[in-house]
Enzyme design. Sequence first.
Site, PDB file in Angstrom:
ATOM      1  CD  GLU A 102     -15.739  -2.056   1.226  1.00  0.00           C
ATOM      2  OE1 GLU A 102     -15.138  -1.576   0.243  1.00  0.00           O
ATOM      3  OE2 GLU A 102     -15.377  -3.077   1.819  1.00  0.00           O
ATOM      4  CD  GLU A 122     -16.695  -4.809  -3.016  1.00  0.00           C
ATOM      5  OE1 GLU A 122     -17.836  -5.299  -3.047  1.00  0.00           O
ATOM      6  OE2 GLU A 122     -16.401  -3.806  -2.350  1.00  0.00           O
TER       7      GLU A 122
HETATM    8  N1  3HC Z   1     -12.948   1.596 -11.268  1.00  0.00           N
HETATM    9  C1  3HC Z   1     -12.468   2.208 -12.365  1.00  0.00           C
HETATM   10  N2  3HC Z   1     -13.262   2.649 -13.360  1.00  0.00           N
HETATM   11  C2  3HC Z   1     -14.575   2.460 -13.230  1.00  0.00           C
HETATM   12  C3  3HC Z   1     -15.144   1.845 -12.107  1.00  0.00           C
HETATM   13  C4  3HC Z   1     -14.257   1.386 -11.080  1.00  0.00           C
HETATM   14  N3  3HC Z   1     -14.694   0.795  -9.966  1.00  0.00           N
HETATM   15  N4  3HC Z   1     -16.482   1.801 -12.266  1.00  0.00           N
HETATM   16  C5  3HC Z   1     -16.747   2.390 -13.445  1.00  0.00           C
HETATM   17  N5  3HC Z   1     -15.592   2.797 -14.027  1.00  0.00           N
HETATM   18  C6  3HC Z   1     -15.437   3.496 -15.313  1.00  0.00           C
HETATM   19  C7  3HC Z   1     -15.778   2.594 -16.498  1.00  0.00           C
HETATM   20  O1  3HC Z   1     -14.648   1.832 -16.891  1.00  0.00           O
HETATM   21  C8  3HC Z   1     -16.198   3.604 -17.545  1.00  0.00           C
HETATM   22  O2  3HC Z   1     -15.011   4.133 -18.087  1.00  0.00           O
HETATM   23  P1  3HC Z   1     -14.969   4.660 -19.612  1.00  0.00           P
HETATM   24  O3  3HC Z   1     -15.939   5.802 -19.652  1.00  0.00           O
HETATM   25  O4  3HC Z   1     -13.550   5.034 -19.809  1.00  0.00           O
HETATM   26  O5  3HC Z   1     -15.409   3.498 -20.473  1.00  0.00           O
HETATM   27  C9  3HC Z   1     -16.854   4.697 -16.710  1.00  0.00           C
HETATM   28  O6  3HC Z   1     -16.408   4.523 -15.367  1.00  0.00           O
HETATM   29  C10 3HC Z   1     -18.378   4.623 -16.716  1.00  0.00           C
HETATM   30  O7  3HC Z   1     -18.760   3.301 -16.368  1.00  0.00           O
HETATM   31  P2  3HC Z   1     -19.960   2.569 -17.119  1.00  0.00           P
HETATM   32  O8  3HC Z   1     -19.780   2.707 -18.590  1.00  0.00           O
HETATM   33  O9  3HC Z   1     -20.028   1.195 -16.558  1.00  0.00           O
HETATM   34  O10 3HC Z   1     -21.190   3.465 -16.668  1.00  0.00           O
HETATM   35  P3  3HC Z   1     -22.644   2.992 -16.217  1.00  0.00           P
HETATM   36  O11 3HC Z   1     -23.356   4.222 -15.848  1.00  0.00           O
HETATM   37  O12 3HC Z   1     -23.230   2.069 -17.223  1.00  0.00           O
HETATM   38  O13 3HC Z   1     -22.420   2.112 -14.891  1.00  0.00           O
HETATM   39  C11 3HC Z   1     -21.581   1.604 -12.704  1.00  0.00           C
HETATM   40  C12 3HC Z   1     -21.885   2.704 -13.745  1.00  0.00           C
HETATM   41  C13 3HC Z   1     -22.873   0.920 -12.262  1.00  0.00           C
HETATM   42  C14 3HC Z   1     -20.897   2.257 -11.533  1.00  0.00           C
HETATM   43  C15 3HC Z   1     -20.652   0.533 -13.327  1.00  0.00           C
HETATM   44  O14 3HC Z   1     -19.542   1.179 -13.947  1.00  0.00           O
HETATM   45  C16 3HC Z   1     -20.101  -0.464 -12.359  1.00  0.00           C
HETATM   46  O15 3HC Z   1     -20.761  -1.424 -12.043  1.00  0.00           O
HETATM   47  N6  3HC Z   1     -18.847  -0.255 -11.898  1.00  0.00           N
HETATM   48  C17 3HC Z   1     -18.134  -1.212 -11.095  1.00  0.00           C
HETATM   49  C18 3HC Z   1     -18.648  -1.252  -9.683  1.00  0.00           C
HETATM   50  C19 3HC Z   1     -17.818  -2.186  -8.863  1.00  0.00           C
HETATM   51  O16 3HC Z   1     -17.641  -3.339  -9.176  1.00  0.00           O
HETATM   52  N7  3HC Z   1     -17.285  -1.681  -7.733  1.00  0.00           N
HETATM   53  C20 3HC Z   1     -16.452  -2.430  -6.887  1.00  0.00           C
HETATM   54  C21 3HC Z   1     -15.013  -2.082  -7.148  1.00  0.00           C
HETATM   55  S1  3HC Z   1     -13.898  -3.066  -6.193  1.00  0.00           S
HETATM   56  C22 3HC Z   1     -13.867  -2.276  -4.684  1.00  0.00           C
HETATM   57  O17 3HC Z   1     -14.543  -1.301  -4.485  1.00  0.00           O
HETATM   58  C23 3HC Z   1     -12.928  -2.857  -3.680  1.00  0.00           C
HETATM   59  C24 3HC Z   1     -13.175  -2.333  -2.319  1.00  0.00           C
HETATM   60  O18 3HC Z   1     -13.999  -3.198  -1.620  1.00  0.00           O
HETATM   61  C25 3HC Z   1     -11.872  -2.160  -1.567  1.00  0.00           C
END
Ligand code: 3HC
Length: 686
Positions: A102, A122
């Site tokens: 975003e 999301e």
């Molecule tokens: N919030 C908080 N922590 C997050 C996070 C997030 N959005 N995304 C990743 N993390 C943390 C994980 O919990 C993990 O923490 P840890 O080391 O303590 O276990 C660390 O970051 C690393 O994450 P991964 O182990 O998953 O690392 P990868 O490299 O395998 O993957 C990634 C990285 C592809 C970014 C994956 O973490 C992911 O898919 N994250 C979520 C993405 C997501 O869904 N984003 C949308 C959030 S909602 C939003 O943005 C609302 C907005 O529209 C207002």
Amino acid sequence: MSLSMRADGLTGFVTLDNPPVNAIDKAMRDGLMEAVTWAERENFDRVIVTGAGRAFAAGADAKEFDGAALEPYLPDVCDAIERSFVPWIAAINGVALGGGAEIALACRMRIAGPRAQIGLPEVTLGVIPGAGGTQRAMRLCGLDKALDMIAFGRPLRAVDALKAGLIHAVEDDPVEAADMINTEELQCVVPTWELPAPAHDDAAFAAIRERLAQRSPGQIAPLRAVEVIEQGLSLPFAEAMKQERAAFMDLKQGDQSRALRHMFFAERAAKPPKNLPAAPELTEIAVVGGGTMGAGIAYACLSIGLPVTLLETDQDGVDRAEANIGKLIQSGMDRGRLSADGAQALRDRLTATTDYGKAANAPLAIEAAFEDMEVKKAIFAQLDAALSPGAVLATNTSYLDVDEIAASTRDPSRVLGLHFFAPAHIMRLLEIVKGAQTSDHALATGYALGKLLKKVPVLAGVCDGFIGNRIYSRYREAADTVFMDGSTPWEVDEAMENFGYAMGPYEVADLSGLDIGYAARRRQDATRDPNRRYIPIADRMVELGKLGKKVGAGWYRYPGGGGKVEDPIVADLALEEAHFAGIERTEYDEAQIIERLTLAMINEAADVLAEGIAQSAAGIDLVTVFGYGFPRWRGGLMHYADTIGVPHIVERITALQAEDPVAWKLSPVLADCAERGLNLAQWTQG
Ligand code: 3HC
């Protein structure tokens, strides 16, 4: 501040910096607001925003979702970036997801590195984009693409994002490329919010809703995203942003989002216990048995580049193993996942043989032979003799006593269970079963393989069925009781499908084969509590040759090998058995069926926790979701139990206990939680 700023001539550089993946927390939002003001004050020609490390930004920090939203809100940050007179360029170095995407969409231009990904996932956290993602994406890439990307939460690779019109270019060094853009060209780019919204398209909305009904049944967020996009088409941008934000805030507090966030963090917390020693390098793997499970495990290992020695008893077994693995390779090619060269490399890494000596150097052997204690003991004796003393020996047994198997070797400390789920190369759950004498070295080796295979590892103790199959047996027993006492298999299946399972227990049994459960019951005959009610219908089915889909008839009939149809003979069996047992049948409605089956599992799972078979409620959640199809959006079995509440569960099980005091014995963990005012996630051995 979770970001850094620096100036170089007329360019301001902003680097999002919140390791490991630059999740957008309050400090980063504060920093971005400050950066907008700073850039205007300095009268820069442009701001280039990129991410430190491997990500651009992984989205809003989901850990903040449990509390109240903190200012500045992300939509306001995005607005400030977009409306600033200094144009911002997103240099997308890695993943730009959710709020990260975003921010990028609010920038005047977007240039991505070749390995970057951009997406709005999301819905996988039970919310919708809440900072303009729905409105800006549809203006940039059109209605169809935006609907698909947002409703299914699937990120796009940089090249696909370019084709879709979401970004302007793919460059090896996106920061340098952003710096090179001609100032006049940059000034001419229209801010996204000023672009017209696409025209309404009834067919596109009907199609996406139909696909969601099939692929994401029960989930609220994807439908809400579609609704927000549809409404946004005819609203001014600012109004559309408000209704998007309202929907996001509403969903964020709902049960589904809490459940999906719980699963997201539980999955990432599934790590080896602390203080395990370093695992040996897994240079090759031995797999014993080339049936469905063995072939699946071997194929999974071959697919990640490990050489595999597959051990069988005779040449027929070797041929069968090669054929089974060959089928998996062919299917990988048919689906476009494996090239001809890749397939050949995989075959080259496989040695199928009867000679255990060929596996002498393997640091890990996984036995996946027939579920028979004597067969397993004979295999472990051979492995014990052939492999080096430091090698770890694992059994893939689903039920058998790992300690008894271990006791048949010279060094039981090197034996553990590695319980894969079929199909082993696809299913993500791996139960790592720690026997009484299993060493930390053996555990570390099991976890190391799990990590290489990208499995979700869950530590389990030894008991009949470990975590998953033990809970599933209670589910099956409750289903058969409901069937015998008043329902039909199809009513039970329909109820559980409406609860969120992709398939009900009877259809699942038809797919796995009724002979499997039959064999398990015969094994339990000697130890079964004689006072416990025994439902004989499944045995009758096997005696009638109704073994499941493979023979065209099980709980359902499959005429001509096709789809399932209800079988009145099966319903009659329950009438007959109920008559023999002198039971007056009652009708259960859907809510009652769901309640009985889920409470049976919850009570058993609480016992599993009490006995230390599972280490935590979250571990049980991972097992039920990743191994048994419990709906992820309900957060797994124990999270679901906490959603309906321990006091309610205790009350209902106590009532059922009055009906059948042997089958329903309130777990001490539930009683303890009720007494101490805890939920199951909070319970620890006192
Ligand atoms: N919030 C908080 N922590 C997050 C996070 C997030 N959005 N995304 C990743 N993390 C943390 C994980 O919990 C993990 O923490 P840890 O080391 O303590 O276990 C660390 O970051 C690393 O994450 P991964 O182990 O998953 O690392 P990868 O490299 O395998 O993957 C990634 C990285 C592809 C970014 C994956 O973490 C992911 O898919 N994250 C979520 C993405 C997501 O869904 N984003 C949308 C959030 S909602 C939003 O943005 C609302 C907005 O529209 C207002």
